[in-house]
Design a protein around this motif. Structure first.
Motif, PDB file in Angstrom:
ATOM      1  N   ALA A  40       0.873  -1.271  -0.089  1.00 34.43           N
ATOM      2  CA  ALA A  40      -0.061  -0.036  -0.096  1.00 34.43           C
ATOM      3  C   ALA A  40       0.801   1.164  -0.114  1.00 34.43           C
ATOM      4  N   SER A  41       0.393   2.435  -0.407  1.00 34.87           N
ATOM      5  CA  SER A  41       1.130   3.644  -0.396  1.00 34.87           C
ATOM      6  C   SER A  41       1.266   3.923   1.145  1.00 34.87           C
ATOM      7  N   VAL A  42       2.620   4.317   1.317  1.00 31.71           N
ATOM      8  CA  VAL A  42       2.903   4.557   2.881  1.00 31.71           C
ATOM      9  C   VAL A  42       1.941   5.751   3.244  1.00 31.71           C
ATOM     10  N   GLY A  43       1.631   5.467   4.614  1.00 35.85           N
ATOM     11  CA  GLY A  43       0.764   6.531   5.385  1.00 35.85           C
ATOM     12  C   GLY A  43      -0.744   5.963   4.926  1.00 35.85           C
ATOM     13  N   SER A  44      -0.893   5.050   4.385  1.00 36.20           N
ATOM     14  CA  SER A  44      -2.341   4.689   4.145  1.00 36.20           C
ATOM     15  C   SER A  44      -3.178   4.306   5.321  1.00 36.20           C
ATOM     16  N   PHE A  45      -2.447   4.001   6.375  1.00 38.03           N
ATOM     17  CA  PHE A  45      -3.085   3.750   7.878  1.00 38.03           C
ATOM     18  C   PHE A  45      -2.645   4.705   8.973  1.00 38.03           C
ATOM     19  N   PRO A  46      -3.487   4.930   9.823  1.00 39.70           N
ATOM     20  CA  PRO A  46      -3.158   5.901  10.847  1.00 39.70           C
ATOM     21  C   PRO A  46      -1.791   5.614  11.404  1.00 39.70           C
ATOM     22  N   PRO A  47      -1.087   6.664  11.872  1.00 41.51           N
ATOM     23  CA  PRO A  47       0.396   6.289  12.468  1.00 41.51           C
ATOM     24  C   PRO A  47       0.029   6.011  13.794  1.00 41.51           C
ATOM     25  N   ASN A  48       1.091   5.282  14.522  1.00 41.39           N
ATOM     26  CA  ASN A  48       1.154   4.996  16.059  1.00 41.39           C
ATOM     27  C   ASN A  48       1.303   6.004  16.652  1.00 41.39           C
ATOM     28  N   ALA A  49       1.356   6.065  17.982  1.00 39.81           N
ATOM     29  CA  ALA A  49       1.340   7.137  19.199  1.00 39.81           C
ATOM     30  C   ALA A  49       2.573   7.797  19.086  1.00 39.81           C
ATOM     31  N   ASN A  50       3.695   7.368  18.133  1.00 37.28           N
ATOM     32  CA  ASN A  50       4.984   7.956  18.123  1.00 37.28           C
ATOM     33  C   ASN A  50       4.967   8.866  16.703  1.00 37.28           C
ATOM     34  N   GLY A  51       3.904   8.768  15.998  1.00 37.95           N
ATOM     35  CA  GLY A  51       3.841   9.314  14.681  1.00 37.95           C
ATOM     36  C   GLY A  51       4.398   8.553  13.434  1.00 37.95           C
ATOM     37  N   LEU A  52       4.373   7.310  13.818  1.00 39.40           N
ATOM     38  CA  LEU A  52       5.124   6.376  12.703  1.00 39.40           C
ATOM     39  C   LEU A  52       4.298   5.672  11.826  1.00 39.40           C
ATOM     40  N   SER A  53       4.197   5.444  10.590  1.00 44.41           N
ATOM     41  CA  SER A  53       2.925   4.848   9.807  1.00 44.41           C
ATOM     42  C   SER A  53       3.775   3.313   9.538  1.00 44.41           C
ATOM     43  N   ASP A  54       3.013   2.373   9.362  1.00 43.04           N
ATOM     44  CA  ASP A  54       3.264   1.173   8.846  1.00 43.04           C
ATOM     45  C   ASP A  54       4.251   0.466   9.736  1.00 43.04           C
ATOM     46  N   MET A  55       4.293   0.602  10.924  1.00 45.90           N
ATOM     47  CA  MET A  55       5.223  -0.165  11.779  1.00 45.90           C
ATOM     48  C   MET A  55       4.620  -1.557  11.811  1.00 45.90           C
ATOM     49  N   ALA A  56       3.383  -1.752  11.687  1.00 47.28           N
ATOM     50  CA  ALA A  56       2.856  -3.148  11.383  1.00 47.28           C
ATOM     51  C   ALA A  56       2.474  -3.181  10.060  1.00 47.28           C
ATOM     52  N   GLY A  57       2.946  -4.277   9.419  1.00 47.75           N
ATOM     53  CA  GLY A  57       2.684  -4.758   8.271  1.00 47.75           C
ATOM     54  C   GLY A  57       3.093  -3.765   7.062  1.00 47.75           C
ATOM     55  N   ASN A  58       2.481  -4.009   5.589  1.00 47.14           N
ATOM     56  CA  ASN A  58       2.745  -3.304   4.497  1.00 47.14           C
ATOM     57  C   ASN A  58       4.378  -3.855   4.253  1.00 47.14           C
ATOM     58  N   VAL A  59       5.372  -3.610   4.630  1.00 49.49           N
ATOM     59  CA  VAL A  59       6.617  -4.631   4.290  1.00 49.49           C
ATOM     60  C   VAL A  59       7.463  -4.599   5.406  1.00 49.49           C
ATOM     61  N   TRP A  60       8.205  -5.792   5.588  1.00 46.16           N
ATOM     62  CA  TRP A  60       9.296  -5.940   6.400  1.00 46.16           C
ATOM     63  C   TRP A  60      10.208  -5.016   6.438  1.00 46.16           C
ATOM     64  N   GLU A  61      10.918  -4.659   7.504  1.00 47.47           N
ATOM     65  CA  GLU A  61      12.089  -3.581   7.260  1.00 47.47           C
ATOM     66  C   GLU A  61      13.217  -4.140   8.084  1.00 47.47           C
ATOM     67  N   TRP A  62      14.409  -3.752   7.210  1.00 47.56           N
ATOM     68  CA  TRP A  62      15.864  -4.166   7.849  1.00 47.56           C
ATOM     69  C   TRP A  62      16.021  -3.462   9.093  1.00 47.56           C
ATOM     70  N   CYS A  63      16.706  -4.135   9.805  1.00 48.56           N
ATOM     71  CA  CYS A  63      17.444  -3.290  10.923  1.00 48.56           C
ATOM     72  C   CYS A  63      18.897  -3.398  10.850  1.00 48.56           C
ATOM     73  N   LEU A  64      19.721  -2.703  11.549  1.00 46.19           N
ATOM     74  CA  LEU A  64      21.140  -2.688  11.403  1.00 46.19           C
ATOM     75  C   LEU A  64      21.835  -4.001  12.107  1.00 46.19           C
ATOM     76  N   ASP A  65      21.063  -4.724  12.966  1.00 51.36           N
ATOM     77  CA  ASP A  65      21.610  -5.903  13.868  1.00 51.36           C
ATOM     78  C   ASP A  65      21.524  -7.210  12.787  1.00 51.36           C
ATOM     79  N   THR A  66      22.813  -8.015  13.221  1.00 50.22           N
ATOM     80  CA  THR A  66      22.852  -9.425  12.814  1.00 50.22           C
ATOM     81  C   THR A  66      22.072 -10.161  13.616  1.00 50.22           C
TER      82      THR A  66
END
Length: 277
Positions: A182-208
């Protein structure tokens, strides 16, 4: 970007769906940082490519055991229950599902088919970096006891996240309105103002990725796990994707962890960045 004020929190799984690598639950402290309010989009990644001429991992020939293979990446094949992911020649960030596909009308969708190395290159160009796994989970929810970035009520999940509804993987009834990204921001942001922290796409982190990371926090270097004895050096991915479901990975839970090899491109994996002053 959204400013994430530092603090201490309890990290790890809080529901009966928690897997062993999300435990034990333990205390972590995070310093203030800034985080991209959305996942990096195709349009943003295009600016990076235009400015640098960078060639992504999926656009390069694959050299393996003395043999050369054509460029490509992995796409999801729901018709094969034994092997859901298959290599597709010509699949890359511009053609997520193969050469016949396009991002022409998806400028505001998250960029996918990008490896961890590609995300790191983009981060370097932007003067930012990938989030550590601790930072990512801390930012995912303002409530350390919440199962999901929006809270604890799964009955409202389709109002907050792009994920798979129906019988996985054959039937996606798409009650959330989207079958794939989905287009980013298609769903309401969480309480920290971040959209799509759940679902849409997995997100790479720095950690091994370490399956028992929470048992050895003292092994981190500068707040993250840099290396591991596993020669594949799998990296952490967070947040779940449009392929996650209640009957499969429940990756949209704030504490859910997954991993992938750093040279892998997938149609459901992207990233966002952080900045620390």
């Amino acid at each position: 970007m959204a400013k994430i004020e530092g603090g201490s929190f309890m990290m790890g799984g809080v529901s009966e769906q928690a897997r062993p690598d999300e435990l034990p639950r333990h205390s972590e402290t995070v310093h203030t940082f800034w985080m991209d309010a959305t996942e990096v989009t195709n349009a943003q990644f295009q600016e990076f490519i235009d400015a640098t001429g960078y060639v992504t991992t999926a656009e390069r020939k694959i050299e393996l055991e003395g043999k050369s293979y054509p460029p490509g990446a992995l796409i999801f094949d729901k018709t094969n229950p034994q092997l859901w992911w298959k290599f597709k020649e010509g699949a890359n960030w511009k053609h997520p599902y193969g050469p016949e596909s396009s991002i022409e009308v998806k400028a505001n969708h998250p960029v996918v088919q990008v490896s961890w190395y590609d995300a790191m290159a983009y981060a370097h160009w932007m003067g930012k970096r990938l989030p550590t796994e601790v930072e990512w989970e801390y930012a995912a929810s303002a409530d350390q006891n919440a199962i999901y970035p929006w809270g604890n009520d799964f009955s409202v999940a389709t109002n907050h996240a792009n994920f798979h509804q129906g019988t996985f993987p054959m039937e996606n009834i798409a009650q959330d309105g989207f079958e794939k990204t989905a287009s980013v921001g298609s769903f309401p942001p969480n309480a920290n103002g971040l959209s799509d922290m759940a679902g849409n796409v997995w997100e790479w982190c720095l950690d091994t990725y370490h399956p028992n990371a929470y048992e050895m926090p003292d092994k981190r270097q500068n707040g993250y796990f840099a290396n591991y004895v596993n020669p594949k050096q799998q990296k952490v991915i967070r947040g779940g994707s449009f392929l996650c479901s209640e009957s499969y990975c429940t990756g949209y839970r704030a504490a859910a962890r997954m991993s992938s090899t750093p040279d892998t491109g997938l149609e459901h994996t992207g990233f966002r960045l952080v900045y620390v002053q």
